[in-house]
Design a protein around this motif. Structure first.
Motif, PDB file in Angstrom:
ATOM      1  N   TRP A  77       4.866   2.860   5.155  1.00  0.00           N
ATOM      2  CA  TRP A  77       5.748   2.068   4.307  1.00  0.00           C
ATOM      3  C   TRP A  77       6.220   0.785   4.971  1.00  0.00           C
ATOM      4  O   TRP A  77       6.420  -0.233   4.288  1.00  0.00           O
ATOM      5  CB  TRP A  77       6.935   2.911   3.837  1.00  0.00           C
ATOM      6  CG  TRP A  77       7.914   3.348   4.907  1.00  0.00           C
ATOM      7  CD1 TRP A  77       7.915   4.517   5.575  1.00  0.00           C
ATOM      8  CD2 TRP A  77       9.036   2.592   5.401  1.00  0.00           C
ATOM      9  NE1 TRP A  77       8.964   4.558   6.467  1.00  0.00           N
ATOM     10  CE2 TRP A  77       9.673   3.394   6.384  1.00  0.00           C
ATOM     11  CE3 TRP A  77       9.559   1.339   5.115  1.00  0.00           C
ATOM     12  CZ2 TRP A  77      10.808   2.965   7.075  1.00  0.00           C
ATOM     13  CZ3 TRP A  77      10.690   0.908   5.804  1.00  0.00           C
ATOM     14  CH2 TRP A  77      11.297   1.712   6.773  1.00  0.00           C
ATOM     15  N   SER A  94       5.456   2.180  -2.674  1.00  0.00           N
ATOM     16  CA  SER A  94       5.060   2.056  -1.270  1.00  0.00           C
ATOM     17  C   SER A  94       6.081   2.692  -0.335  1.00  0.00           C
ATOM     18  O   SER A  94       5.767   3.031   0.810  1.00  0.00           O
ATOM     19  CB  SER A  94       4.878   0.576  -0.892  1.00  0.00           C
ATOM     20  OG  SER A  94       6.119  -0.091  -0.814  1.00  0.00           O
ATOM     21  N   LEU A  95       7.308   2.870  -0.829  1.00  0.00           N
ATOM     22  CA  LEU A  95       8.373   3.476  -0.019  1.00  0.00           C
ATOM     23  C   LEU A  95       8.463   4.990  -0.200  1.00  0.00           C
ATOM     24  O   LEU A  95       9.383   5.618   0.322  1.00  0.00           O
ATOM     25  CB  LEU A  95       9.722   2.843  -0.363  1.00  0.00           C
ATOM     26  CG  LEU A  95       9.936   1.413   0.140  1.00  0.00           C
ATOM     27  CD1 LEU A  95      11.200   0.819  -0.464  1.00  0.00           C
ATOM     28  CD2 LEU A  95      10.008   1.380   1.660  1.00  0.00           C
TER      29      LEU A  95
END
Length: 241
Positions: A96, A141-142
């Motif tokens: 991430w 993406s996190l």
């Protein structure tokens, strides 16, 4: 609805039809209006953007433009969302921090292409369709980050705020260099000499140690790309994985 199609009550531009009222098919689109406004702002700055200027650019009357965009603030919102569509999203890598850094690089490049953008970045103009796609991708993406979703949004905001501040500084330095009556090297030479004379007094031992130990002399031909990478990496490194 007031005269000229402007709303009498709060309204989100995205909830409106492409053109208010009945009649023939709209002659213009939000995309063309936003593109013209972005073109003006890129060339001449955000101050040059006006309803009259944009209307003339697309071949419309100023009052008819209000049927498409009720307020100048709505025009700004269209502009921010239009350039937000320039992001290129790739599938998350699972790292991430690397993914956020990659997005930060894109944001920096976006702001250099559109120098007016940092001035308009706010929650007011940040929730159009393209901006929502950006936020959704950022949160995707996190996913590996063990933190509440609300904190992840805070992280995205912190990164964007840091990028905006960094780019604003870069743009200010570039603008100043363009307006100097002498070369940037001459200017920096004088400033570096003055700073050296101050450090030589011994009044600033810690600053002197930092600068003589390889630290950057303010404005002295810094590798802005390298500084950006370090700054963003430190910011992201402050968050627990």
């Amino acid at each position: 609805m007031t005269a000229g199609g402007r709303p009498a009550e709060p309204e989100v531009i995205w909830s409106r039809p492409q053109r208010a009222g009945r009649g023939p098919r709209p002659a213009h689109s939000r995309e063309s209006i936003a593109a013209e406004a972005v073109s003006v702002a890129d060339a001449e700055g955000i101050e040059a953007v006006s309803m009259r200027r944009v209307a003339a650019g697309i071949g419309a009357g100023t009052m008819s433009l209000y049927n498409y965009v009720p307020r100048k603030e709505d025009l700004y919102e269209l502009m921010v969302d239009a350039v937000s569509g320039e992001y290129e999203f790739t599938p998350p890598t699972g790292d991430w921090r690397a993914d956020q850094l990659a997005l930060a690089r894109q944001t920096r490049a976006l702001m250099h292409r559109h120098p007016w953008l940092p001035r308009l970045l706010s929650p007011v103009y940040g929730f159009g369709p393209n901006a929502l796609r950006y936020l959704e991708h950022s949160l995707d993406s996190l996913a590996p980050l063990d933190a509440p979703d609300a904190e992840k949004l805070e992280l995205v905001a912190a990164v964007n705020g840091a990028v905006a501040t960094y780019v604003a500084g870069e743009l200010a330095l570039a603008e100043r260099a363009r307006t100097l009556p002498w070369s940037e090297a001459e200017e920096q030479g004088v400033r570096t000499a003055w700073l050296g004379s101050r450090l030589a007094t011994g009044e600033y031992p810690r600053l002197a140690a930092a600068l003589t130990g390889g630290g950057p002399v303010p404005g002295a031909g810094l590798d802005m790309d390298a500084v950006f990478e370090r700054s963003m990496s430190r910011l992201l490194g402050a968050w627990e994985s």
